[in-house]
Design a protein around this motif. Structure first.
Motif, short mmCIF file in Angstrom:
data_model
loop_
_atom_site.label_atom_id
_atom_site.label_comp_id
_atom_site.label_asym_id
_atom_site.label_seq_id
_atom_site.Cartn_x
_atom_site.Cartn_y
_atom_site.Cartn_z
N SER A 194 0.80 -1.22 0.00
CA SER A 194 0.00 0.00 0.00
C SER A 194 0.84 1.27 0.00
CB SER A 194 -0.94 0.00 1.22
OG SER A 194 -0.18 0.00 2.42
N GLY A 195 2.13 1.16 0.06
CA GLY A 195 2.97 2.36 0.03
C GLY A 195 4.31 2.09 0.68
N HIS A 196 5.11 3.13 0.84
CA HIS A 196 6.41 3.01 1.46
C HIS A 196 6.55 4.07 2.53
CE1 HIS A 196 8.07 -0.01 -1.29
NE2 HIS A 196 7.32 0.57 -2.20
N LEU A 197 7.24 3.73 3.60
CA LEU A 197 7.35 4.61 4.76
C LEU A 197 8.03 5.93 4.41
CD1 LEU A 197 6.90 4.90 7.82
CD2 LEU A 197 9.15 3.86 8.17
N ASN A 198 8.95 5.91 3.43
CA ASN A 198 9.69 7.13 3.10
C ASN A 198 8.90 8.11 2.24
OD1 ASN A 198 10.02 5.10 0.98
ND2 ASN A 198 11.28 6.64 -0.03
N LEU A 199 7.80 7.66 1.64
CA LEU A 199 7.01 8.54 0.76
C LEU A 199 6.04 9.35 1.62
CD1 LEU A 199 6.35 6.18 -2.28
CD2 LEU A 199 8.13 7.91 -1.98
N ARG A 200 6.56 10.41 2.21
CA ARG A 200 5.75 11.28 3.06
C ARG A 200 5.11 12.39 2.24
NH1 ARG A 200 5.06 7.62 6.07
NH2 ARG A 200 3.56 9.13 6.91
N ASN A 201 4.11 13.04 2.81
CA ASN A 201 3.45 14.15 2.12
C ASN A 201 3.85 15.46 2.77
OD1 ASN A 201 1.62 16.01 0.97
ND2 ASN A 201 0.14 14.38 0.60
N HIS A 202 4.74 16.20 2.10
CA HIS A 202 5.23 17.47 2.64
C HIS A 202 4.48 18.68 2.06
CE1 HIS A 202 8.87 16.21 4.92
NE2 HIS A 202 8.79 15.15 4.13
N ARG A 203 3.39 18.44 1.36
CA ARG A 203 2.63 19.55 0.78
C ARG A 203 1.94 20.36 1.87
NH1 ARG A 203 0.58 15.47 -3.98
NH2 ARG A 203 2.40 15.76 -5.33
N LYS A 204 1.80 21.66 1.59
CA LYS A 204 1.25 22.57 2.59
C LYS A 204 0.29 23.53 1.91
CE LYS A 204 5.84 22.26 4.67
NZ LYS A 204 6.39 21.39 3.61
N MET A 205 -0.97 23.51 2.32
CA MET A 205 -1.94 24.41 1.69
C MET A 205 -3.21 24.52 2.52
SD MET A 205 -3.19 21.94 -1.48
CE MET A 205 -1.51 21.41 -1.90
N ILE A 206 -3.80 25.71 2.48
CA ILE A 206 -5.14 25.96 3.01
C ILE A 206 -5.93 26.56 1.86
CG2 ILE A 206 -6.54 27.18 4.73
CD1 ILE A 206 -4.02 27.42 6.46
N ILE A 207 -7.00 25.89 1.43
CA ILE A 207 -7.80 26.35 0.30
C ILE A 207 -9.19 26.73 0.81
CG2 ILE A 207 -8.65 25.81 -2.01
CD1 ILE A 207 -6.61 23.49 -2.05
N ALA A 208 -9.59 27.97 0.57
CA ALA A 208 -10.90 28.45 1.00
C ALA A 208 -11.81 28.61 -0.21
CB ALA A 208 -10.75 29.78 1.73
N ASP A 209 -12.96 27.95 -0.17
CA ASP A 209 -13.99 28.09 -1.20
C ASP A 209 -13.47 27.79 -2.60
OD1 ASP A 209 -15.74 28.85 0.81
OD2 ASP A 209 -15.33 30.98 0.55
N HIS A 210 -12.39 27.00 -2.70
CA HIS A 210 -11.76 26.66 -3.98
C HIS A 210 -11.33 27.89 -4.76
CE1 HIS A 210 -14.55 23.28 -3.04
NE2 HIS A 210 -13.45 22.58 -3.32
N ALA A 211 -11.14 29.02 -4.05
CA ALA A 211 -10.85 30.29 -4.73
C ALA A 211 -9.63 30.99 -4.19
CB ALA A 211 -12.06 31.22 -4.62
N ARG A 212 -9.26 30.73 -2.95
CA ARG A 212 -8.10 31.39 -2.32
C ARG A 212 -7.26 30.32 -1.63
NH1 ARG A 212 -12.61 33.56 -1.55
NH2 ARG A 212 -12.95 32.59 0.49
N VAL A 213 -5.94 30.49 -1.68
CA VAL A 213 -5.07 29.49 -1.09
C VAL A 213 -3.93 30.14 -0.32
CG1 VAL A 213 -3.61 29.27 -3.15
CG2 VAL A 213 -3.75 27.37 -1.55
N PHE A 214 -3.59 29.53 0.80
CA PHE A 214 -2.38 29.85 1.55
C PHE A 214 -1.46 28.66 1.38
CE2 PHE A 214 0.27 29.13 5.24
CZ PHE A 214 0.82 30.37 5.51
N SER A 215 -0.20 28.91 0.99
CA SER A 215 0.73 27.81 0.77
C SER A 215 2.15 28.32 0.96
CB SER A 215 0.54 27.21 -0.62
OG SER A 215 1.30 26.03 -0.77
N GLY A 216 3.12 27.47 0.66
CA GLY A 216 4.53 27.83 0.80
C GLY A 216 5.31 26.78 1.54
N GLY A 217 6.34 27.20 2.27
CA GLY A 217 7.21 26.25 2.95
C GLY A 217 6.91 26.04 4.41
N MET A 218 5.98 26.81 4.97
CA MET A 218 5.74 26.77 6.42
C MET A 218 4.70 25.71 6.81
SD MET A 218 5.65 30.80 7.45
CE MET A 218 6.95 31.94 6.93
N ASN A 219 5.04 24.94 7.82
CA ASN A 219 4.08 24.04 8.45
C ASN A 219 3.27 24.82 9.49
OD1 ASN A 219 4.52 21.15 7.46
ND2 ASN A 219 6.62 21.75 7.97
#
Length: 308
Positions: A194-219
């Motif tokens: 079902s997957g591998h332990l090293n394949l982590r998800n480092h994506r970062k985003m907050i999407i409001a109403d599918h119209a505005r997004v906050f993203s970048g490098g910060m957790n």
């Protein structure tokens, strides 16, 4: 005699396993340093390196992570620059002009921007982060999502299981109780298929109403963003974005949510922006759900294209 045959079988088994791993390793697209390090590890300690590679060594895993399906216009978009043309050749969404992009280079401005995106939502909030810390920042963000869920906003929160191993559990529990959906990406304990332990998800985003997004490098955590100065925060960048380019973020989130929940999710189109900006924006995702390595190739090509 029996002990000799058992030892012989064990040695042959280790040799075959090592050769198999070496064959897989050489088929993968890696840096010469990474390939050399793994091969040296296999030669010196094959009985340790082979199992470790099978658990952690895969960069791509197609069965578990299907390619992201991007919502694109039927008419092809004329590339705005050489890199855009290259990325479109990878079947990635085109660069779009007249987008509204604002950079946030301090923990305080980033925190304020993230909270503003959450507060602006009236219908949906989709949140994906590698780390949501159990501290003031993490609790405040999750509490804000909980308040939105209580007010009828559809809230979905997706966190990486390893990155958020110690998250704000009480706040997350309250979010679930308020009607928010919470999932963890890539559990620590899972079947090898079902997957591998090293394949982590480092994506970062907050999407409001599918119209505005906050993203970048910060957790989400005090070491990344906060409403007050912190002595040892990371130096990083975040941004807020409005415009048709938000669609790509929605597509990426939808794909990751489908992996986490195991079900198909409806495609929702980003609404047309009410105001135009002056930024040209193109999101280039990277990971096991992207065919080949367009981000890597794009960075290399950008370096070769540089003139001054």
């Amino acid at each position: 005699m029996i002990e000799f045959f058992i030892t012989h079988i064990e040695v042959v088994g280790v040799i075959l396993l090592t050769l198999g791993v070496a064959f897989i390793l050489l088929q993968q697209r890696r840096s010469p340093q990474s390939t050399a390090a793994w091969i040296l590890f296999l030669v010196v300690m094959p009985y340790v390196a082979a199992p470790l590679f099978l658990a952690l060594g895969f960069r791509k895993q197609g069965k578990r992570y299907e390619p992201i399906i991007f919502t694109q216009k039927e008419d092809p978009q004329t590339p705005v620059h050489a890199l855009d043309e290259m990325f479109q050749s990878f079947n990635l969404p085109p660069a779009l002009e007249a987008q509204r992009l604002n950079l946030h280079d301090t923990p305080q401005t980033a925190y304020a921007a993230a909270m503003e995106v959450i507060e602006s939502a009236t219908q949906t909030i989709d949140v994906l982060f590698y780390i949501v810390s159990d501290d003031d920042t993490g609790n405040h963000v999750v509490d804000a999502l909980t308040e939105k869920a209580r007010n009828g906003v559809k809230v979905r929160l997706l966190m990486d299981r390893l990155g958020t191993l110690r998250g704000p559990s009480k706040a997350v529990k309250a979010l679930r109780k308020a009607g928010g959906e919470v999932l963890f990406f890539s559990p620590i304990l899972q079947l090898p298929s079902s997957g591998h332990l090293n394949l982590r998800n480092h994506r970062k985003m907050i999407i409001a109403d599918h119209a505005r997004v906050f993203s970048g490098g910060m957790n989400i955590g005090e070491h990344y963003m906060s409403d007050h100065p912190h002595s040892d925060h990371w130096v990083d960048l975040a941004f807020t974005l409005e415009g048709q380019s938000v669609q790509t973020f929605c597509d990426v989130f939808r794909s990751d949510w489908e992996v986490a929940c195991g079900e198909d999710v409806d495609h929702i189109t980003t609404p047309a922006p009410t105001t135009a900006g002056n930024a040209t924006v193109q999101l280039i995702p990277s990971g096991p759900d992207i065919v080949e390595d367009p981000l890597h190739d794009g960075i290399i090509r950008a370096l070769h294209l540089a003139k001054t």
